[in-house]
Design a protein around this motif. Structure first.
Motif: not given
Length: 77
Positions: A55-62, A7-10, A24-28
């Motif tokens: 992590i949830q504060s970066k709500n643009y990450i799927t 999340a921080r890297l994104t 779009n931003y994706y985290g796996w």
């Protein structure tokens, strides 16, 4: 790499590339438990709760799941 690091890297990538039209931003994650914590609202102990909130504060990450055997982050280990 854990979810908070992703999340921080994104976030850093998003800021660095803000002039580009990225939408779009994706985290796996290969941890289904961590993925559940991120996707579901719940009451967790403080250690988990503060990290999940970050992590949830970066709500643009799927967020999605990747099998451990297919996780490219595990290739080096």
């Amino acid at each position: 790499m854990n979810g908070q690091m992703v999340a921080r890297l994104t976030e850093n990538i998003r800021v660095a590339l803000e002039s580009l039209p990225l939408r779009n931003y994706y985290g796996w994650l290969d941890s289904t438990v961590a993925l559940y914590w991120i996707k579901e609202k719940g009451s967790y102990k403080q250690f988990v709760s503060s990290r999940v909130a970050d992590i949830q504060s970066k709500n643009y990450i799927t967020w999605g799941h990747v099998n451990t055997a297919e996780n490219p982050a595990d290739l080096g280990s």
